[in-house]
Design a protein around this motif. Structure first.
Motif, PDB file in Angstrom:
ATOM      1  N   VAL A  37       0.848  -1.196   0.000  1.00 53.40           N
ATOM      2  CA  VAL A  37       0.000   0.000   0.000  1.00 53.40           C
ATOM      3  C   VAL A  37       0.887   1.251   0.000  1.00 53.40           C
ATOM      4  N   GLU A  38       1.915   1.250   0.848  1.00 53.43           N
ATOM      5  CA  GLU A  38       2.846   2.383   0.904  1.00 53.43           C
ATOM      6  C   GLU A  38       3.522   2.609  -0.440  1.00 53.43           C
ATOM      7  N   ALA A  39       3.985   1.534  -1.050  1.00 51.78           N
ATOM      8  CA  ALA A  39       4.679   1.649  -2.333  1.00 51.78           C
ATOM      9  C   ALA A  39       3.760   2.255  -3.394  1.00 51.78           C
ATOM     10  N   ALA A  40       2.523   1.803  -3.436  1.00 52.71           N
ATOM     11  CA  ALA A  40       1.570   2.344  -4.407  1.00 52.71           C
ATOM     12  C   ALA A  40       1.303   3.824  -4.126  1.00 52.71           C
ATOM     13  N   ALA A  41       1.147   4.178  -2.863  1.00 55.69           N
ATOM     14  CA  ALA A  41       0.888   5.574  -2.497  1.00 55.69           C
ATOM     15  C   ALA A  41       2.069   6.452  -2.897  1.00 55.69           C
ATOM     16  N   TYR A  42       3.267   6.004  -2.628  1.00 52.69           N
ATOM     17  CA  TYR A  42       4.457   6.788  -2.982  1.00 52.69           C
ATOM     18  C   TYR A  42       4.624   6.917  -4.494  1.00 52.69           C
ATOM     19  N   ARG A  43       4.238   5.895  -5.228  1.00 49.87           N
ATOM     20  CA  ARG A  43       4.298   5.994  -6.702  1.00 49.87           C
ATOM     21  C   ARG A  43       3.380   7.112  -7.191  1.00 49.87           C
ATOM     22  N   PHE A  44       2.177   7.184  -6.637  1.00 48.83           N
ATOM     23  CA  PHE A  44       1.255   8.255  -7.029  1.00 48.83           C
ATOM     24  C   PHE A  44       1.802   9.622  -6.620  1.00 48.83           C
ATOM     25  N   LEU A  45       2.325   9.708  -5.404  1.00 44.95           N
ATOM     26  CA  LEU A  45       2.830  10.989  -4.900  1.00 44.95           C
ATOM     27  C   LEU A  45       4.109  11.423  -5.603  1.00 44.95           C
ATOM     28  N   ALA A  46       4.842  10.489  -6.164  1.00 46.39           N
ATOM     29  CA  ALA A  46       6.066  10.844  -6.890  1.00 46.39           C
ATOM     30  C   ALA A  46       5.740  11.583  -8.185  1.00 46.39           C
ATOM     31  N   ARG A  47       4.571  11.311  -8.740  1.00 47.17           N
ATOM     32  CA  ARG A  47       4.168  11.965  -9.996  1.00 47.17           C
ATOM     33  C   ARG A  47       3.703  13.392  -9.760  1.00 47.17           C
ATOM     34  N   ARG A  48       2.887  13.584  -8.710  1.00 41.24           N
ATOM     35  CA  ARG A  48       2.355  14.908  -8.391  1.00 41.24           C
ATOM     36  C   ARG A  48       1.700  14.865  -7.023  1.00 41.24           C
ATOM     37  N   ASP A  49       1.423  16.047  -6.488  1.00 42.94           N
ATOM     38  CA  ASP A  49       0.745  16.172  -5.205  1.00 42.94           C
ATOM     39  C   ASP A  49      -0.695  15.674  -5.358  1.00 42.94           C
ATOM     40  N   HIS A  50      -1.227  15.095  -4.319  1.00 44.09           N
ATOM     41  CA  HIS A  50      -2.603  14.592  -4.326  1.00 44.09           C
ATOM     42  C   HIS A  50      -3.338  15.080  -3.084  1.00 44.09           C
ATOM     43  N   ALA A  51      -4.640  15.169  -3.190  1.00 43.88           N
ATOM     44  CA  ALA A  51      -5.483  15.370  -2.016  1.00 43.88           C
ATOM     45  C   ALA A  51      -5.678  14.003  -1.369  1.00 43.88           C
ATOM     46  N   CYS A  52      -5.954  13.999  -0.093  1.00 47.85           N
ATOM     47  CA  CYS A  52      -6.115  12.744   0.638  1.00 47.85           C
ATOM     48  C   CYS A  52      -7.248  11.892   0.038  1.00 47.85           C
ATOM     49  N   GLY A  53      -8.381  12.516  -0.239  1.00 48.09           N
ATOM     50  CA  GLY A  53      -9.510  11.784  -0.811  1.00 48.09           C
ATOM     51  C   GLY A  53      -9.210  11.228  -2.186  1.00 48.09           C
TER      52      GLY A  53
ATOM     53  N   TYR B  40      -7.276  -0.795  -6.143  1.00 45.56           N
ATOM     54  CA  TYR B  40      -6.535  -2.035  -5.930  1.00 45.56           C
ATOM     55  C   TYR B  40      -7.272  -2.872  -4.901  1.00 45.56           C
ATOM     56  N   ASP B  41      -6.798  -4.060  -4.677  1.00 46.86           N
ATOM     57  CA  ASP B  41      -7.434  -4.957  -3.706  1.00 46.86           C
ATOM     58  C   ASP B  41      -6.881  -4.763  -2.304  1.00 46.86           C
ATOM     59  N   PHE B  42      -6.498  -3.543  -1.977  1.00 46.30           N
ATOM     60  CA  PHE B  42      -5.913  -3.289  -0.672  1.00 46.30           C
ATOM     61  C   PHE B  42      -6.995  -3.288   0.396  1.00 46.30           C
ATOM     62  N   GLU B  43      -6.624  -3.790   1.550  1.00 45.57           N
ATOM     63  CA  GLU B  43      -7.520  -3.782   2.692  1.00 45.57           C
ATOM     64  C   GLU B  43      -7.747  -2.325   3.118  1.00 45.57           C
ATOM     65  N   GLU B  44      -8.980  -1.965   3.342  1.00 46.45           N
ATOM     66  CA  GLU B  44      -9.330  -0.577   3.653  1.00 46.45           C
ATOM     67  C   GLU B  44      -8.611  -0.060   4.893  1.00 46.45           C
ATOM     68  N   ALA B  45      -8.457  -0.912   5.901  1.00 45.12           N
ATOM     69  CA  ALA B  45      -7.778  -0.496   7.133  1.00 45.12           C
ATOM     70  C   ALA B  45      -6.316  -0.147   6.853  1.00 45.12           C
ATOM     71  N   LEU B  46      -5.661  -0.911   5.967  1.00 42.48           N
ATOM     72  CA  LEU B  46      -4.271  -0.623   5.599  1.00 42.48           C
ATOM     73  C   LEU B  46      -4.172   0.709   4.865  1.00 42.48           C
ATOM     74  N   VAL B  47      -5.106   0.944   3.962  1.00 38.94           N
ATOM     75  CA  VAL B  47      -5.106   2.194   3.202  1.00 38.94           C
ATOM     76  C   VAL B  47      -5.250   3.381   4.157  1.00 38.94           C
ATOM     77  N   GLU B  48      -6.179   3.295   5.083  1.00 41.81           N
ATOM     78  CA  GLU B  48      -6.393   4.388   6.034  1.00 41.81           C
ATOM     79  C   GLU B  48      -5.173   4.601   6.930  1.00 41.81           C
ATOM     80  N   GLU B  49      -4.543   3.510   7.316  1.00 36.53           N
ATOM     81  CA  GLU B  49      -3.337   3.597   8.151  1.00 36.53           C
ATOM     82  C   GLU B  49      -2.213   4.316   7.401  1.00 36.53           C
ATOM     83  N   VAL B  50      -2.010   3.954   6.139  1.00 36.09           N
ATOM     84  CA  VAL B  50      -0.964   4.570   5.324  1.00 36.09           C
ATOM     85  C   VAL B  50      -1.286   6.039   5.067  1.00 36.09           C
TER      86      VAL B  50
END
Length: 155
Positions: free
Chosen positions: A13-29, A38-48
């Motif tokens: 989940v962290e790796a995917a989030a950092y890939r998105f953030l490496a391209r440009r800034d994002h809003a949390c939502g 992706y098939d990420f567990e919702e609790a993991l996504v919220e934690e990250v």
């Protein structure tokens, strides 16, 4: 034989989030929505996401300010800026703040007037057909119809 679907880890989940953030800034939502594909567990996504906010990598206020000002520089009006920020999951509190900030720099009426002159020419010299076209275009760009009407027809 079909293999079992891979169990995603926090690191995935962290790796995917950092890939998105490496391209440009994002809003949390917006990032939550992208990670939700992706098939990420919702609790993991919220934690990250929570950790990224704590680290300062995700900041809706900063995102709204930079995106809102960039859109205003490109000639977009307040309604369209608000719409685009809402689509990216920015809270209305941040949207209102950036619209106030942009207006404090230069009023929306002045911005609309400058954009109108740059795109169509002096309002007093436009024929009726071009005035109607300019009106539709300016309202589409997010400027208030009353402001555009005054600029076009009271010039």
């Amino acid at each position: 034989m079909k293999s079992e679907p891979k169990e995603h880890t926090r690191e995935d989940v962290e790796a995917a989030a950092y890939r998105f953030l490496a391209r440009r800034d994002h809003a949390c939502g917006e990032l939550r929505q992208k990670l939700g594909r992706y098939d990420f567990e919702e609790a993991l996504v919220e934690e990250v996401l929570s950790e990224l906010v704590d680290r300062g990598y995700l900041d809706d206020e900063r995102f709204a300010e930079t995106q809102g000002q960039a859109l205003a520089r490109k000639g977009w009006g307040p309604a369209q800026i608000a719409h685009r920020l809402r689509q990216r999951g920015v809270d209305s509190v941040h949207i209102d703040a950036v619209l106030d900030l942009v207006e404090a720099e230069t009023s929306w009426t002045v911005r609309a007037s400058e954009y109108l002159r740059g795109k169509f020419g002096a309002p007093g010299q436009l024929d009726e057909r071009t005035q109607r076209r300019a009106f539709r275009h300016m309202v589409y760009r997010g400027y208030a119809p009353g402001v555009v009407r005054r600029l076009l027809f009271d010039a």
